[in-house]
Write a protein that holds these residues in place. Structure first.
Motif, short mmCIF file in Angstrom:
data_model
loop_
_atom_site.label_atom_id
_atom_site.label_comp_id
_atom_site.label_asym_id
_atom_site.label_seq_id
_atom_site.Cartn_x
_atom_site.Cartn_y
_atom_site.Cartn_z
N ASN A 1 -0.42 -25.36 -28.73
CA ASN A 1 -1.69 -25.38 -29.44
C ASN A 1 -2.89 -25.39 -28.48
OD1 ASN A 1 -2.61 -25.27 -32.12
ND2 ASN A 1 -3.32 -27.38 -31.99
N TYR A 2 -2.67 -24.88 -27.27
CA TYR A 2 -3.71 -24.88 -26.24
C TYR A 2 -3.97 -23.46 -25.74
CZ TYR A 2 -3.10 -29.90 -26.10
OH TYR A 2 -3.04 -31.23 -26.45
N ILE A 3 -5.24 -23.18 -25.47
CA ILE A 3 -5.64 -21.95 -24.81
C ILE A 3 -5.90 -22.32 -23.35
CG2 ILE A 3 -7.38 -20.14 -24.59
CD1 ILE A 3 -7.93 -20.40 -27.55
N ILE A 4 -5.18 -21.66 -22.43
CA ILE A 4 -5.36 -21.88 -21.00
C ILE A 4 -6.10 -20.66 -20.45
CG2 ILE A 4 -4.23 -22.40 -18.80
CD1 ILE A 4 -3.56 -24.41 -21.09
N GLU A 5 -7.26 -20.89 -19.83
CA GLU A 5 -8.09 -19.81 -19.30
C GLU A 5 -8.22 -19.97 -17.79
OE1 GLU A 5 -11.65 -19.16 -21.89
OE2 GLU A 5 -10.84 -20.96 -22.85
N THR A 6 -8.19 -18.84 -17.07
CA THR A 6 -8.33 -18.85 -15.62
C THR A 6 -9.42 -17.86 -15.24
OG1 THR A 6 -5.98 -19.37 -15.36
CG2 THR A 6 -7.13 -18.53 -13.42
N ILE A 7 -10.39 -18.32 -14.46
CA ILE A 7 -11.50 -17.47 -14.04
C ILE A 7 -11.00 -16.44 -13.03
CG2 ILE A 7 -13.72 -17.40 -12.82
CD1 ILE A 7 -14.27 -20.22 -13.91
N GLN A 8 -11.25 -15.16 -13.31
CA GLN A 8 -10.92 -14.07 -12.39
C GLN A 8 -12.14 -13.72 -11.53
OE1 GLN A 8 -7.69 -12.97 -12.33
NE2 GLN A 8 -7.38 -14.59 -13.82
N SER A 9 -13.30 -13.63 -12.17
CA SER A 9 -14.54 -13.38 -11.44
C SER A 9 -15.71 -13.91 -12.27
CB SER A 9 -14.73 -11.88 -11.17
OG SER A 9 -14.92 -11.19 -12.38
N ILE A 10 -16.79 -14.26 -11.57
CA ILE A 10 -17.98 -14.76 -12.28
C ILE A 10 -19.22 -14.38 -11.47
CG2 ILE A 10 -17.86 -17.05 -11.22
CD1 ILE A 10 -18.86 -18.08 -14.07
N LYS A 11 -20.27 -14.05 -12.17
CA LYS A 11 -21.56 -13.71 -11.56
C LYS A 11 -22.62 -14.54 -12.28
CE LYS A 11 -24.16 -10.90 -9.02
NZ LYS A 11 -24.17 -10.92 -7.59
N ILE A 12 -23.43 -15.29 -11.52
CA ILE A 12 -24.48 -16.14 -12.06
C ILE A 12 -25.81 -15.69 -11.48
CG2 ILE A 12 -25.34 -18.50 -12.32
CD1 ILE A 12 -22.45 -19.44 -11.71
N LEU A 13 -26.80 -15.45 -12.35
CA LEU A 13 -28.12 -14.99 -11.90
C LEU A 13 -29.22 -15.81 -12.55
CD1 LEU A 13 -27.46 -11.18 -12.39
CD2 LEU A 13 -27.60 -12.39 -10.20
N PRO A 14 -30.32 -16.07 -11.82
CA PRO A 14 -31.45 -16.77 -12.43
C PRO A 14 -32.06 -15.93 -13.54
CG PRO A 14 -32.00 -16.01 -10.22
CD PRO A 14 -30.56 -15.71 -10.43
N ASP A 15 -32.52 -16.59 -14.59
CA ASP A 15 -33.05 -15.90 -15.77
C ASP A 15 -34.56 -15.67 -15.70
OD1 ASP A 15 -32.69 -14.98 -18.64
OD2 ASP A 15 -34.15 -16.60 -18.91
N ASN A 16 -35.28 -16.48 -14.91
CA ASN A 16 -36.73 -16.38 -14.91
C ASN A 16 -37.30 -16.69 -13.52
OD1 ASN A 16 -36.88 -19.27 -14.71
ND2 ASN A 16 -36.55 -19.37 -16.93
N ASP A 17 -38.59 -16.48 -13.37
CA ASP A 17 -39.25 -16.69 -12.08
C ASP A 17 -39.18 -18.15 -11.62
OD1 ASP A 17 -39.87 -14.00 -11.89
OD2 ASP A 17 -41.90 -14.24 -12.72
N HIS A 18 -39.35 -19.07 -12.56
CA HIS A 18 -39.30 -20.50 -12.22
C HIS A 18 -37.93 -20.86 -11.62
CE1 HIS A 18 -39.73 -24.83 -12.45
NE2 HIS A 18 -38.60 -24.86 -13.13
N THR A 19 -36.87 -20.41 -12.25
CA THR A 19 -35.51 -20.69 -11.76
C THR A 19 -35.29 -20.00 -10.42
OG1 THR A 19 -34.70 -20.90 -14.03
CG2 THR A 19 -33.05 -20.53 -12.31
N ASN A 20 -35.75 -18.78 -10.29
CA ASN A 20 -35.61 -18.04 -9.03
C ASN A 20 -36.33 -18.76 -7.88
OD1 ASN A 20 -34.45 -15.86 -7.73
ND2 ASN A 20 -36.33 -14.65 -7.87
N LYS A 21 -37.54 -19.27 -8.14
CA LYS A 21 -38.28 -20.02 -7.12
C LYS A 21 -37.54 -21.30 -6.75
CE LYS A 21 -42.75 -22.15 -6.04
NZ LYS A 21 -42.15 -22.90 -5.00
N PHE A 22 -37.01 -21.98 -7.75
CA PHE A 22 -36.27 -23.23 -7.49
C PHE A 22 -35.06 -22.94 -6.59
CE2 PHE A 22 -33.29 -26.62 -8.27
CZ PHE A 22 -34.10 -27.76 -8.27
#
Length: 190
Positions: free
Chosen positions: A107-128
């Motif tokens: 009764n469990y779903i097991i997930e394994t990350i193969q690849s991931i890409k994370i990007l800032p959404d706005n100028d404030h986050t990019n500056k931080f």
């Protein structure tokens, strides 16, 4: 006589296990068929200390594909609400895209990350991030390729799925998913 009685018991026991295996296999196939498709979820994880109230707010659109592939994309926001006047409240917003493998185990779903890409959404986050370059390293360290996580299936119907996160301790470990699309293409990548 003893051999025939023992053989009958063995045959009866063997038949019972075959039936049990058959029903278990059908249950897993049934769950997989219900899971295939595109799902959406929104969730908030909150925490606090003496200086800040922390929350992670996220939206995700996930495709559970045949061939045990999974694609996700979404947005998450780290919010820091200051409890003291001399501290500053702020938020950081990120977009992400990930590719994962998934499988059912009971009764469990097991997930394994193969690849991931994370990007800032706005100028404030990019500056931080520019001012604090370690934050991206910290994010990727938590979500690196090869990390597996599991969720217990609490509810599964044609248009609603409720999962309980079994890897993270928080006040509300449940994620509610709503189906957006039922049928997806077959996996022809093999």
């Amino acid at each position: 006589m003893i051999n025939k009685l023992s053989m009958r018991k063995f045959n009866l026991l063997f038949s019972f296990f075959l039936i049990l295996f058959f029903f278990n296999s059908c249950d897993i196939l049934n769950k997989e068929e219900k899971i295939y498709g595109t799902w959406e979820t929104n969730n908030v994880i909150s925490e606090e200390d003496e200086d800040y109230d922390y929350s992670i707010i996220f939206y995700e659109k996930t495709e559970f594909l045949r061939g045990n592939r999974k694609n996700s994309r979404g947005k998450f926001e780290y919010k820091y609400e200051a409890k003291k006047n001399y501290l500053e409240s702020f938020s950081l917003v990120f977009n992400y895209v990930s590719s994962e493998s998934w499988k059912l185990e009971g009764n469990y779903i097991i997930e394994t990350i193969q690849s991931i890409k994370i990007l800032p959404d706005n100028d404030h986050t990019n500056k931080f991030i520019t001012d604090n370059p370690d934050i991206m390293e910290d994010l990727y360290a938590e979500l690196q390729e090869g990390i597996s996580f599991s969720s217990e299936i609490i509810t599964l119907s044609d248009d609603f799925m409720r999962l309980k996160d079994t890897d993270i301790e928080n006040d509300d470990p449940y994620d509610n998913y709503t189906r957006v699309k039922k049928v997806l293409e077959e996996d022809n990548s093999r």
